[in-house]
Write a protein that holds these residues in place. Structure first.
Motif: not given
Length: 534
Positions: A467-476, A484-491
């Motif tokens: 979840s921290f990776m999702v927030v950092v990747l998506g933009g603080v 975008y980051a959550a769905l992209g990382l999941g797929i």
């Protein structure tokens, strides 16, 4: 002039009328000879008698006799078979009471006969069952398809009207023809099976290919198998994509709370996973309350668990912010260490109250089952509902941040705390409310996770890093980037798992994130606007 013509066609006319009349007659009833043959003799002859009775006998009488034979309630003596219940003998042919010979013996059954009885009873459902029972019977016929059952399958196909049942019966008929002694029939069956791609079809073709001796039939089987594989490949790809979206929706739920506590408030909350765990255990408690006090409404416990999970985690989050974090703003390392220690305390507290073992949270009836899109692709209802729930929570958070007074205060304090304070905003209260909101969303994530996995004290540890990776990747501080980051990382994670395995997939995703952040430190979406504190 009509008399010679009448004399000419009379034989064929009489035959046609007789055939039509015979087609309207029911199948002959169970005979005494059939009943005795099923009750006494060697296994092969008894099995053959069962198959003959199923194919040509009265379904209700045959089912009654087979049920009694399965339950050990059949005896035979003096050339007859009897159903014996409660000391009374019943004639299986007429269904009337009769006398039992003194020398009658029990009809013995072994495991092989019990399996054949179960198969025969499944076949009988093709005539006396409901639509769903006939469909299950047709699928059972497919699993045990062999040439000996062709007569039964032909009889069932001749009278079946339901399209889904007919499709399964035709597939079972083709599978039965694969075992034919005629090579031409085996080749034709391979062609027919190729048109109905399913995992069961693939298994049947592979089994026949491994034992086939005829080269021409082997070639036909290989062509059919290749065609089936091509058709099933799309279902497998779509299944991986759906699994990735499902994982992404869970990461989205977990990361939404962090997008507020870390993205907007700058607090590195290592106890976020434990706040999610509290939401899952709150769901477990609500389930227990409904089971004990409202059993008639048990299937609706989840609707009550959602607000309870939110409030439980939000309350713990508010206490955590007012008791610890408000003294540590601006000191990220100390915040990280403090929240990590709090996470250990919360895990131990849960172990002391609920035990160290995982607890079971059941799916309501309306979340059980799935939607079959393709023969090899079934979308579980619980996953579909969680995806919809995640986007509903996202819409609610976006509305709160963008359209409400609380959201305005949060954005103002985030962008420039001193100016917001000068404008009369109670920044301490805003901090508490924002942290409670982020914690409550973590509780909602825990409620959702309880429907797809185990609930235990270590639940939050599995998702906190992702979840921290999702927030950092998506933009603080960017909700759109979080999506975008959550769905992209999941797929991405699920597609890589199919090639490299679960461990290497996680490593590859981590390397990708590191490389991406090196090139774009602000993430997918950068924070807009200026801050007087920079």
């Amino acid at each position: 002039m009509f008399l010679p013509l009448l004399r000419l066609i009379r034989p064929w006319l009489g035959a046609a009328i007789a055939a039509a009349a015979m087609s309207q007659l029911p199948a002959h009833a169970l005979t005494a000879e059939q009943a005795l043959a099923m009750a006494d003799g060697d296994n092969n002859s008894r099995i053959a008698a069962m198959q003959d009775a199923v194919a040509h006998g009265d379904a209700a009488r045959v089912a009654q006799f087979l049920n009694a034979l399965r339950d050990g309630e059949v005896q035979h003596g003096e050339g007859r078979a009897f159903i014996v219940r409660g000391g009374a003998a019943i004639d299986p042919v007429s269904g009337t009471a009769t006398s039992l010979p003194a020398a009658a013996e029990d009809a013995r059954t072994n495991n092989r006969l019990r399996r054949e009885i179960a198969n025969a009873l499944a076949e009988l459902n093709l005539w006396v069952g409901t639509d769903s029972e006939r469909l299950e019977a047709a699928r059972a016929m497919l699993k045990g398809a062999n040439p000996d059952r062709l007569a039964t399958l032909e009889k069932a196909l001749a009278q079946e009207k339901h399209e889904a049942v007919r499709a399964e019966l035709e597939l079972a008929r083709s599978a039965a023809l694969l075992g034919s002694a005629d090579a031409a029939q085996r080749m034709a069956a391979a062609v027919q099976l190729a048109q109905k791609a399913s995992p069961q079809t693939r298994l049947l073709l592979n089994e026949q290919l491994s034992s086939e001796q005829d080269d021409k039939v082997k070639a036909a089987l290989k062509r059919a198998l290749a065609e089936v594989e091509d058709k099933l490949a799309w279902g497998e790809r779509l299944g991986v994509a759906f699994t990735g979206v499902s994982l992404g929706s869970i990461l989205l739920l977990v990361a939404l709370g962090l997008a507020i506590t870390y993205g907007l408030m700058g607090v590195i909350n290592m106890a976020h996973g434990e706040l999610m765990m509290i939401g899952a255990y709150a769901t477990f408690v609500v389930q227990g309350v409904f089971r004990s006090y409202l059993p008639d409404f048990f299937d609706w416990y989840l609707l009550a668990a959602v607000p309870v999970a939110f409030m439980a985690s939000a309350l713990v989050g508010a206490v955590l912010e007012r008791g610890v974090l408000r003294f540590l703003y601006g000191r990220p390392l100390e915040t990280l260490l403090a929240t990590w220690g709090i996470s250990l305390v919360l895990m131990q507290l849960v172990r002391s109250v609920f035990g160290a073992q995982n607890v079971a949270v059941e799916n309501p009836v309306w979340m059980s089952g799935g939607w079959q899109v393709l023969p090899n692709l079934t979308l579980p209802f619980n996953r579909l509902i969680i995806i919809a729930f995640a986007f509903a929570v996202l819409a609610g958070v976006a509305y709160i941040i963008a359209r409400t007074r609380m959201g305005l205060f949060v954005r103002g304090v985030t962008q420039n705390r001193p100016i917001a304070s000068c404008m009369g905003v109670n920044t301490a209260r805003v901090d508490t409310m924002a942290f409670a909101l982020g914690s409550g969303i973590a509780g909602l994530a825990g409620c959702a996770l309880s429907q797809v996995g185990n609930v235990g004290p270590d639940l939050g540890q599995s998702y906190i890093v992702d979840s921290f990776m999702v927030v950092v990747l998506g933009g603080v501080g960017q909700l759109a980037g979080t999506v975008y980051a959550a769905l992209g990382l999941g797929i991405l994670n699920k597609f890589l798992e199919g090639w490299t395995g679960a461990v290497l997939a996680k490593i590859a995703v981590l390397v990708f994130i590191i490389a991406f952040i090196q090139k774009r430190p602000q993430g997918i979406f950068a924070m807009k606007g200026r801050s007087a504190e920079t």
